[in-house]
Design an enzyme around this catalytic site. Structure first.
Site, short mmCIF file in Angstrom:
data_model
loop_
_atom_site.label_atom_id
_atom_site.label_comp_id
_atom_site.label_asym_id
_atom_site.label_seq_id
_atom_site.Cartn_x
_atom_site.Cartn_y
_atom_site.Cartn_z
N LYS A 69 0.80 -1.24 0.00
CA LYS A 69 0.00 0.00 0.00
C LYS A 69 0.83 1.29 0.00
O LYS A 69 0.37 2.32 -0.46
CB LYS A 69 -0.94 0.03 1.21
CG LYS A 69 -2.15 -0.87 1.06
CD LYS A 69 -3.12 -0.64 2.20
CE LYS A 69 -4.25 -1.63 2.19
NZ LYS A 69 -5.31 -1.30 3.13
N ASP A 105 -10.25 3.39 1.64
CA ASP A 105 -10.44 2.81 2.98
C ASP A 105 -11.15 3.75 3.95
O ASP A 105 -11.98 3.30 4.76
CB ASP A 105 -9.08 2.43 3.59
CG ASP A 105 -8.57 1.10 3.07
OD1 ASP A 105 -9.38 0.30 2.57
OD2 ASP A 105 -7.35 0.86 3.16
#
Ligand code: ATR
Length: 277
Positions: A69, A105
């Site tokens: 990420k 997210d």
């Protein structure tokens, strides 16, 4: 080979446990789209070559999970403001060979709470966040963006919490709390969020005493395996409204799907059942 099939996927290492192929596969079918979603295992040392491969194969986009990420950011041509502020990219869209990074997210976290507890106001009071890892970054960002006036960030490794707070969009609203004080700090909070891996199947239990947490405070565990973690079970016993973690995964997937396919899919009871199995 695949004709005009819209190819999407998730990259990670390991990635075989990912629920994303199931979720996106369900929506591709529901919307009658000629597409695919595959889990692609790419070890760290192959990241650049692996991405190049996906571009050459004509992928429209992919999700990014552990451990890529942060490292994927250096390979993106553009990174949107949210992902820059969070400091991580979990969704990449490939547009004419250009890699555009975003992060869905924080949306997944706040949207899950909004859908499970529509009356909750993020701005109503202090929120206690346990953990300062990758998931916590998105949680803290989502809270600050929704007007949470104060966050108590509690992490075993204090240094990590300090780094997270200082790189957030409002460091002055974040108080760093020692891990040992996690039960005491609950007094007066409007919500408790667990972003640590404690309580997950196979991991240690999260030991916390909820007796000081106001009765009307929400308790959200982003761990979803098991769905009703011990934290949520004891919160329910104490009269708190609880928010399970699977919705964060599903809601972030909705926004990624919309980014690639232009349509916001729905979470159906059937999909929830499938994902929890
Ligand atoms: P993720 O990306 O899912 O958030 P992570 O970055 O590995 O995963 O973060 C895991 C979080 O769980 C961290 O906050 C970690 O605390 P440290 O920063 O001190 O490592 C927390 N965590 C994991 N095991 C823990 C334990 N036994 N006790 C307390 N916290 C723990």
């Amino acid at each position: 080979m695949t004709g005009n099939k819209i190819r999407t996927g998730v990259i990670g290492h390991p990635v075989s446990h990912s629920k994303s192929p199931l979720i996106h596969g369900y929506w591709l079918k529901a919307h009658g789209l000629d597409g695919s979603f595959e889990a692609v295992d790419i070890p760290c040392e192959n990241l650049e070559a692996g991405i190049k491969d996906l571009v050459e194969q004509g992928y429209r986009g992919f999700n990014v999970t552990i451990p890529h990420k942060e490292s994927i950011m250096a390979l993106c041509d553009e990174i949107d403001e949210t992902a820059q502020q969070i400091g991580a990219v979990n969704t990449v869209t490939i547009d004419d060979g250009t890699l555009k990074g975003s992060n869905v997210d924080a949306f997944g976290f706040t949207e899950n709470i909004r859908s499970q507890q529509p009356d909750f106001s993020f701005a109503s009071g202090a929120v206690v966040v346990l953990g300062a890892g990758g998931a916590a970054k998105a949680v803290v960002h989502g809270l600050l963006e929704h007007g949470t006036p104060e966050i108590f960030l509690v992490n075993r490794t204090k240094e990590r919490a300090l780094i997270l707070a200082n790189s957030s969009i409002a460091p002055d609203k974040i108080n760093i709390i020692d891990w040992e004080k996690r039960s005491k700090i609950l007094e007066g909070a409007s919500m408790l969020v667990n972003t640590t891996s404690l309580g997950m199947k196979g991991q240690d239990e999260l030991e916390i005493d909820l007796s000081l947490l106001p009765r009307d405070a929400l308790v959200n565990d982003i761990v979803y395996h098991p769905l009703h973690t011990d934290l949520l079970v004891s919160a329910e016993k104490g009269g708190h409204r609880v928010i399970t973690g699977i919705g964060m995964l599903l809601h972030q997937a909705r926004l990624a799907f919309k980014t690639w396919h232009g349509v916001m899919p729905d979470i159906t009871p059937e999909l929830e059942d499938m994902v929890q199995k």
